[in-house]
Write an enzyme that holds these catalytic residues in place. Structure first.
Site, PDB file in Angstrom:
ATOM      1  N   PRO A 356     131.584  79.741 -21.765  1.00  0.00           N
ATOM      2  CA  PRO A 356     131.355  80.530 -22.980  1.00  0.00           C
ATOM      3  C   PRO A 356     132.605  80.568 -23.863  1.00  0.00           C
ATOM      4  CG  PRO A 356     130.691  81.726 -20.991  1.00  0.00           C
ATOM      5  CD  PRO A 356     131.481  80.540 -20.544  1.00  0.00           C
ATOM      6  N   PRO A 357     132.442  80.965 -25.125  1.00  0.00           N
ATOM      7  CA  PRO A 357     133.602  81.065 -26.026  1.00  0.00           C
ATOM      8  C   PRO A 357     134.598  82.112 -25.541  1.00  0.00           C
ATOM      9  CG  PRO A 357     131.524  81.144 -27.258  1.00  0.00           C
ATOM     10  CD  PRO A 357     131.175  81.272 -25.817  1.00  0.00           C
ATOM     11  N   GLY A 358     135.868  81.864 -25.825  1.00  0.00           N
ATOM     12  CA  GLY A 358     136.904  82.846 -25.535  1.00  0.00           C
ATOM     13  C   GLY A 358     137.371  82.889 -24.108  1.00  0.00           C
ATOM     14  N   THR A 359     136.994  81.913 -23.283  1.00  0.00           N
ATOM     15  CA  THR A 359     137.395  81.950 -21.868  1.00  0.00           C
ATOM     16  C   THR A 359     138.655  81.131 -21.594  1.00  0.00           C
ATOM     17  OG1 THR A 359     135.780  80.184 -21.483  1.00  0.00           O
ATOM     18  CG2 THR A 359     135.097  82.417 -20.965  1.00  0.00           C
ATOM     19  N   GLY A 360     139.305  80.613 -22.636  1.00  0.00           N
ATOM     20  CA  GLY A 360     140.602  79.949 -22.453  1.00  0.00           C
ATOM     21  C   GLY A 360     140.522  78.459 -22.224  1.00  0.00           C
ATOM     22  N   SER A 678     114.128  81.768 -15.984  1.00  0.00           N
ATOM     23  CA  SER A 678     114.775  82.683 -15.041  1.00  0.00           C
ATOM     24  C   SER A 678     114.063  84.021 -14.932  1.00  0.00           C
ATOM     25  CB  SER A 678     116.235  82.920 -15.457  1.00  0.00           C
ATOM     26  OG  SER A 678     116.274  83.510 -16.736  1.00  0.00           O
ATOM     27  N   LYS A 721     125.108  86.561 -14.306  1.00  0.00           N
ATOM     28  CA  LYS A 721     123.984  87.462 -14.035  1.00  0.00           C
ATOM     29  C   LYS A 721     124.348  88.552 -13.025  1.00  0.00           C
ATOM     30  CE  LYS A 721     120.442  83.993 -15.078  1.00  0.00           C
ATOM     31  NZ  LYS A 721     119.374  83.134 -14.541  1.00  0.00           N
TER      32      LYS A 721
END
Length: 772
Positions: A356-360, A678, A721
């Site tokens: 995901p975005p922003g995880t480095g 899911s 989740k």
């Protein structure tokens, strides 16, 4: 017109045609021609001269000669060495070759001469018009050909007889023998006049074009000569001023080529381009293009490499300093270092960080470059849709430039940098080409040792480049491209991980950015946790960093306005700086309820819980779905209802239940699109609960897809989740049994406090989910 037949010795002329009244000499060397000359001298000195069609034929036959020749009188014969005669003749009249005898000592011709008394008569006015027109054309011809003498021009322009004028002009202008032959064959005066007029007009046009070309060439030569003189003068002036150390661009290129680290084939190519640049001239339109191309080639790092750091402990320390977590990435980089140190070569891996975005993902690449002491080049591929952005433009186009890969190597200055291909899942294609297809060659270790950029043209070796790609969604990457990369998933951060990242990295970074020190601003652990929980909802820490920056700005203002010596942020006063909390987790229900089941979903910003509500009402057996669901979830609901109808007897559901009742499934927060395989078992559980009036446990959440026979299929995004379930206060989570190996990879910190149950079919799901 009357015909008179004559028998005369004949000579076949090579590449030469003689006209009436024309006095000319030629050399005779063939035996038959010499004997024909001698025979003519023994008679009345008349001889028949006719041109060969093929000048190479030694003994021409009649079909190899033209039809019309000239009866001439021999004026003089001069004997030359090597049995050669130089013969001076004067053309008398045209004659047509009737028969040629070739078997004797010399050629004997039977010719038919033309009677001048029967020639055509031209009206006086037409004759005068022809004379004036011919003189005008000849005057233009004389202007374009200054080599024709003025006296000759004067004499020709004074001729008043049309026949004599035509013949004299034809005699005195330089023409190829084929054109003279055409004039000779024009027995009719009018035809001869028209033919000569056309020839003169064509010669005038050709002369004009020739003179224009000569003038342009002369101007160019004069300009180049002038430029050369000026450059020499400038060079002399510089020498006088002591500035004689300047060198031309070509010389400078040659000097740089000497020091260039490249293989011989590359140097030969560059040398040819430098030589072409020299020959093109400094001010030509091509020189600027050539100069830019040579500069690009000289700046490319063909065989220039940097030395990688091989200290694994130092690399590990740098990676730990820069990032908290990301264990898989760090482990893979250290493995690469170990292999490189053992083999002293080792192919550079092609890693793809997905998360995901922003995880480095982007910042980890910069840390890897620092750990390996490699040059770092970032290439953003988001929105790139032109294939030329990767492969470069061809040099024939205006404004051509190298592609981003070649430009990145040029920027790095070495052939083994770390090249970050950012947002590789955002590339697209249009009519200009498929960008992802162009990347196939770049990211294939078997092909990229000879990558060919359209602008550079010379193959570039990319095999030693360490490629790291980043992507948010692995499903958006084309399969052939995905196959060439080694995937490393960068998952969502836990609250504990966010706390460590905020304290150890984001806090220091924002303090420095806003001119603060730890003595002026402190933030408690509780404040960090509350920020991560109540003010940001994301998988990464990008918004968390923004909130810390917002606190720093407000603290800086307080320090400057109120002269505070220190600002301390705690969980209690956080609202003063950031306002009210924006997000509240959808916590687990306090009591068990009928027709309500909690599912788990993966989103682009992490995990979330999904509450599914089902209502049963009297009706006609309709089945309704609401809540902005995608096609996959709708199909899951259909499969679920089909399974429940097949087991209705086990739960004592009446046979006509599905005909007399309507079933309505709703997912709250319907404005948010939901899709993915899911939620099948969750919807089936909620529907069965509503049909049987058996409550669903409030502390249970589940994820998994359902089949028509009630089997539970595996799903993805389990880390996010389970993290969402933990934040919502869920005690038990049911996951497909085939996802057991995925659960084993999740850290114990996330799983702590949650009872994870593995289910294979709906029977096990219902046993755990329905209240006893």
């Amino acid at each position: 017109m009357s015909e008179l037949i004559r028998h005369l010795p004949a000579i076949a002329l090579r590449g030469m045609t003689i006209l009436p009244d024309m006095i000319v000499h030629f050399d005779v060397s063939r035996d038959k021609s010499i004997k024909a000359t001698e025979a003519a001298m023994l008679q009345d000195q008349n001889i028949f001269l006719i041109a060969q069609r093929d000048a190479e034929a030694e003994e021409p036959q009649q079909d190899q000669l033209y039809r019309i020749g000239i009866i001439a009188v021999i004026k003089q014969i001069i004997k030359l060495p090597n049995n050669i005669l130089r013969v001076l003749v004067e053309g008398i009249e045209r004659a047509e070759l009737s028969y040629l005898e070739t078997d004797g000592e010399y050629l004997k011709a039977e010719v038919i001469r033309f009677d001048t008394e029967e020639m055509e008569e031209i009206p006086e006015n037409s004759r005068e018009a022809m004379i004036r027109n011919l003189k005008e054309i000849f005057g233009q011809y004389a202007l374009e050909n200054p080599k024709i003498g003025k006296e000759l021009i004067k004499q020709l322009l004074e001729i008043a007889d049309l026949k004599r004028l035509v013949d004299q002009i034809a005699i005195n202008i330089p023409l190829y023998y084929e054109e003279k032959q055409k004039i000779l064959e024009a027995v009719n005066l009018t035809a001869r006049y028209e033919l000569l007029s056309v020839i003169l007009s064509n010669e005038v046009e050709i002369s004009k074009i020739k003179n224009d070309l000569q003038q342009k060439v002369k101007e160019r030569i004069d300009k180049n000569q002038r430029d050369y003189i000026l450059r020499e003068q400038l060079k002399l002036i510089r020498e006088e001023l002591g500035e004689d150390n300047t060198v031309s661009d070509a010389d400078r290129f040659a000097e740089e080529l000497e020091t260039l680290t490249a293989r011989d084939s590359v140097k030969e190519k560059i040398q040819k381009e430098i030589q072409r640049f020299k020959n093109s001239g400094q001010n030509s339109s091509e020189s600027a293009v050539q100069r830019a191309y040579i500069e690009t080639l000289l700046e490319m790092p063909w065989d220039k490499k940097s030395q990688d750091k091989e200290d694994i402990k130092n690399a590990k320390q740098i990676l730990e300093e820069d990032h908290y977590g990301l264990e898989k990435v760090k482990e893979r980089v250290l493995e690469f270092l170990a292999v490189r140190k053992l083999t002293q070569k080792g192919d550079s891996p092609i890693l793809c960080l997905v998360g995901p975005p922003g995880t480095g993902k982007t910042s980890i690449a910069r840390s890897v470059a620092r750990a390996l002491d490699k040059q770092y080049v970032r290439i953003c591929l988001g929105g790139v849709r032109d294939e030329a952005e990767i492969r470069g433009h061809r040099r024939t186009y205006i404004g051509a430039m190298p592609g981003r890969i070649a430009a990145g190597l040029r920027q790095a200055g070495v052939k083994n940098p770390l090249m970050l291909l950012d947002e590789i899942d955002k590339v697209s294609s249009d009519y200009k080409g498929d960008t992802s297809s162009a990347l196939l060659e770049v990211l294939d270790s078997e092909q990229n040792c000879h990558f060919r950029d359209h602008y550079v043209e010379i193959p570039i070796d990319l095999s030693e480049v360490l490629f790291i790609a980043t992507a948010n969604d692995v499903n958006a990457i084309p399969r052939p491209l995905l196959d060439r990369m080694e995937l490393i998933e960068v998952g969502s951060y836990t609250e504990n991980e966010k706390l460590h990242i905020a304290k150890e990295h984001l806090y220091r970074k924002q303090l420095e950015k806003h001119g603060l020190t730890p003595e002026l601003l402190t933030i408690s652990d509780g404040a960090y946790s509350k920020m991560a929980r109540g003010y940001t909802r994301e998988a990464g820490v990008r918004n968390l960093e923004r909130k810390i920056g917002e606190i720093c700005r407000k603290a800086a203002r307080e320090i400057m306005e109120d002269h505070k010596k220190m600002v301390r942020i705690t969980e209690n006063n956080l609202g003063k700086y950031l306002g009210k909390e924006r997000y509240v987790f959808d916590m687990a229900n306090e009591t068990d309820e009928i027709g309500i089941a909690r599912g788990l979903a993966w989103t682009s910003v992490g995990g979330d819980t999904l509450q599914i509500e089902v209502n049963i009402m009297p009706g006609k057996g309709e089945f309704r779905l609401t809540g902005q669901m995608g096609d996959v979830m709708k199909e899951s609901a259909q499969a679920g209802i089909s399974f429940l109808r097949s087991i209705s007897k086990e739960y004592k559901i009446q046979d006509d239940f599905f005909k007399k009742n309507d079933i309505h499934i709703h997912i709250p927060e319907g404005a948010v699109p939901k899709d993915g395989p899911s939620a099948g078992i969750t919807m089936a559980t909620a529907m069965l609960s509503a049909m049987t009036k058996i409550p669903v446990r409030a502390d249970v959440a589940m994820t998994g897809e359902i089949t028509l026979r009630g089997r539970v299929l595996p799903v993805g995004g389990l880390k996010e989740k389970i993290l969402a379930a933990k934040n919502a206060g869920i005690k038990m989570v049911m996951v497909p049994a085939k996802n057991k190996r995925d659960i084993a990879e999740i850290s114990q910190e996330i799983k702590k406090g949650i009872d994870i149950r593995y289910v294979e079919n709906m029977t096990e799901v219902l046993e755990n989910a329905l209240a006893k």
